[in-house]
Design a protein around this motif. Structure first.
Motif, mmCIF file in Angstrom:
data_model
loop_
_atom_site.group_PDB
_atom_site.id
_atom_site.type_symbol
_atom_site.label_atom_id
_atom_site.label_comp_id
_atom_site.label_asym_id
_atom_site.label_seq_id
_atom_site.Cartn_x
_atom_site.Cartn_y
_atom_site.Cartn_z
ATOM 1 N N GLY A 124 1.578 2.318 -3.465
ATOM 2 C CA GLY A 124 0.464 2.951 -4.145
ATOM 3 C C GLY A 124 0.286 4.388 -3.693
ATOM 4 N N GLU A 125 0.452 4.634 -2.397
ATOM 5 C CA GLU A 125 0.342 5.995 -1.876
ATOM 6 C C GLU A 125 1.433 6.898 -2.455
ATOM 7 N N LEU A 160 -5.845 -3.658 -1.780
ATOM 8 C CA LEU A 160 -5.529 -2.555 -0.879
ATOM 9 C C LEU A 160 -5.100 -3.019 0.508
ATOM 10 N N GLU A 189 -8.803 1.476 -5.622
ATOM 11 C CA GLU A 189 -8.232 2.786 -5.947
ATOM 12 C C GLU A 189 -7.628 3.440 -4.711
ATOM 13 N N ILE A 190 -6.463 4.036 -4.888
ATOM 14 C CA ILE A 190 -5.744 4.716 -3.810
ATOM 15 C C ILE A 190 -6.193 6.175 -3.722
ATOM 16 N N HIS A 191 -6.511 6.609 -2.519
ATOM 17 C CA HIS A 191 -6.824 8.013 -2.256
ATOM 18 C C HIS A 191 -5.925 8.501 -1.120
ATOM 19 N N ARG A 229 0.795 -1.227 0.000
ATOM 20 C CA ARG A 229 0.000 0.000 0.000
ATOM 21 C C ARG A 229 0.831 1.283 0.000
ATOM 22 N N MET A 248 -4.669 -0.628 -7.144
ATOM 23 C CA MET A 248 -3.855 -1.724 -6.636
ATOM 24 C C MET A 248 -4.673 -3.012 -6.677
ATOM 25 N N SER A 296 3.797 5.026 5.637
ATOM 26 C CA SER A 296 2.541 5.562 5.124
ATOM 27 C C SER A 296 2.699 7.010 4.679
ATOM 28 N N LYS A 303 0.571 7.866 -5.897
ATOM 29 C CA LYS A 303 -0.486 8.878 -5.920
ATOM 30 C C LYS A 303 0.054 10.244 -5.506
#
Length: 377
Positions: free
Chosen positions: A103-104, A120, A329-331, A100, A117, A154, A107
């Motif tokens: 992915g962050e 998640l 979907e990554i937010h 994760r 991804m 993170s 973004k």
């Protein structure tokens, strides 16, 4: 619905300044049959083209995903290069096969793109072991220290930091801070932190975290394996314990270990990092033999057995699901992303000023000379 095995794992974390143990789960999908693999791979290729999506795969994920990324114009790389490669593409959608925080990061560096991804819930023991609220309180207790965090964190932890570093540039950044008279608060990997501290002499306060894969490599077992293969060179990632690092012929990031595998004068290599990297090593140096370094325990008695269980949550089937449905979907909160981008920019600006390589271009021939100057970790 996908089936698979669920594993419960222990990881190191820190609460109120004290080291403790946490638990987390990882659901690894069932391996598809040979026929299913062919069908899924063909389907994924069609979907990537139809959706104008680019696949960014980490070196540690399943070889099928690495091959698919290479075959469709994506990339196989470390987390920062995945994000940077994605930024250079015209594609509006990035699919990150990894964990994760990757992915962050994609973004954060590509806010205008959609980032998907396969799962998640694929996380990381370093990320889990450094929760943002606890870490922020820890930082508040030491306001005089410059906060340097590893990329395996993170978005919220990156947002609290002054610097984000990769293993390829950590030594240079901390050495520079030390020469400026700065004291460092480091998180989350205590082994990488200790490695940097020992080699720079910096005053570093270390968070108590560890990678479940690299922490399991053991010096005694590695010494015994070296005796069985006296001509083998030992390649070690600096997230490993000090005793393992001491036995290494080369210490470095995933990209740097790949370069060492190609250039060191040996026919055999013992590799102390996630076994997923061996796929790329064997592709780049097919005449050489690569041996997994021994971990503590075997089968059910080891935590990872040299394979990240969360990386293993990425598969062809859930990749297809993500592309078909748009799930995963990554937010990232806009304010958190803004602050995290600033700490990442500190590293990138430092690297640009010094000509230090923190990422590859994806062109191995072009990058060959660059890796040699990138340093040991």
């Amino acid at each position: 619905m996908q089936t698979g095995s669920t594993r419960v794992l222990e990881f190191e974390r820190q609460i109120a300044g004290a080291a403790c143990t946490g638990t987390a789960w990882a659901k690894v999908p069932e391996a598809p049959s040979a026929e299913e693999r062919r069908e899924l791979k063909a389907h994924a290729k069609r979907l990537l083209a139809e959706k104008r999506a680019v696949l960014l795969a980490h070196y540690y994920v399943d070889p099928d995903l690495q091959d698919l990324a290479d075959e469709t114009g994506g990339c196989v790389a470390d987390s920062l290069e995945m994000a940077r490669f994605g930024h250079a593409q015209a594609a509006p959608t990035l699919v990150v096969a990894g964990v994760r925080f990757m992915g962050e990061t994609a973004k954060i560096l590509n806010p205008e793109k959609r980032v998907l991804m396969p799962d998640l819930d694929a996380t990381c023991s370093l990320d889990l072991g450094c929760p943002a609220d606890e870490f922020s309180r820890f930082c508040d207790r030491y306001p005089e220290r410059t906060v340097v965090v590893y990329a395996n964190t993170s978005a919220a932890v990156k947002a609290r930091a002054d610097w984000v570093v990769t293993s390829g540039i950590a030594l240079d950044v901390v050495r520079e801070l030390y020469e400026r008279g700065k004291k460092v608060l480091w998180a989350p990997d205590r082994y990488l932190g200790a490695y940097v501290q020992e080699r720079t002499g910096a005053d570093m306060l270390l968070w108590h975290g560890a990678c479940v894969v690299h922490e399991e490599f053991k010096a005694l077992e590695l010494e015994l394996l070296k005796k069985e293969h006296p001509g083998a060179k030992v390649l070690v990632h600096p997230e490993s314990p000090a005793g393992v690092i001491d036995l290494a012929d080369a210490v470095g990031s995933t990209s740097q270990l790949l370069r060492a595998a190609q250039t060191l004068d040996a026919d055999e290599f013992i590799v102390a990092t996630d076994s997923g990297l061996l796929h790329k090593m064997r592709m780049l140096a097919p005449a050489k033999r690569f041996i997994e370094a021994p971990t503590a325990g075997a089968s059910a008695t080891c935590k990872s057995c040299a394979q990240c269980p969360w990386m293993a949550m990425n598969g062809l089937a859930n990749l297809v699901d993500a592309l078909e449905t748009g799930t995963g979907e990554i937010h990232v909160d806009l304010d958190i992303a803004r602050r995290a981008r600033r700490s990442i920019a500190s590293m990138l600006e430092f690297a640009a000023a010094r000509g230090t390589v923190v990422r590859s271009s994806g062109d191995l021939a072009k990058d060959g000379a660059l890796y040699g100057a990138a340093g040991p970790a």
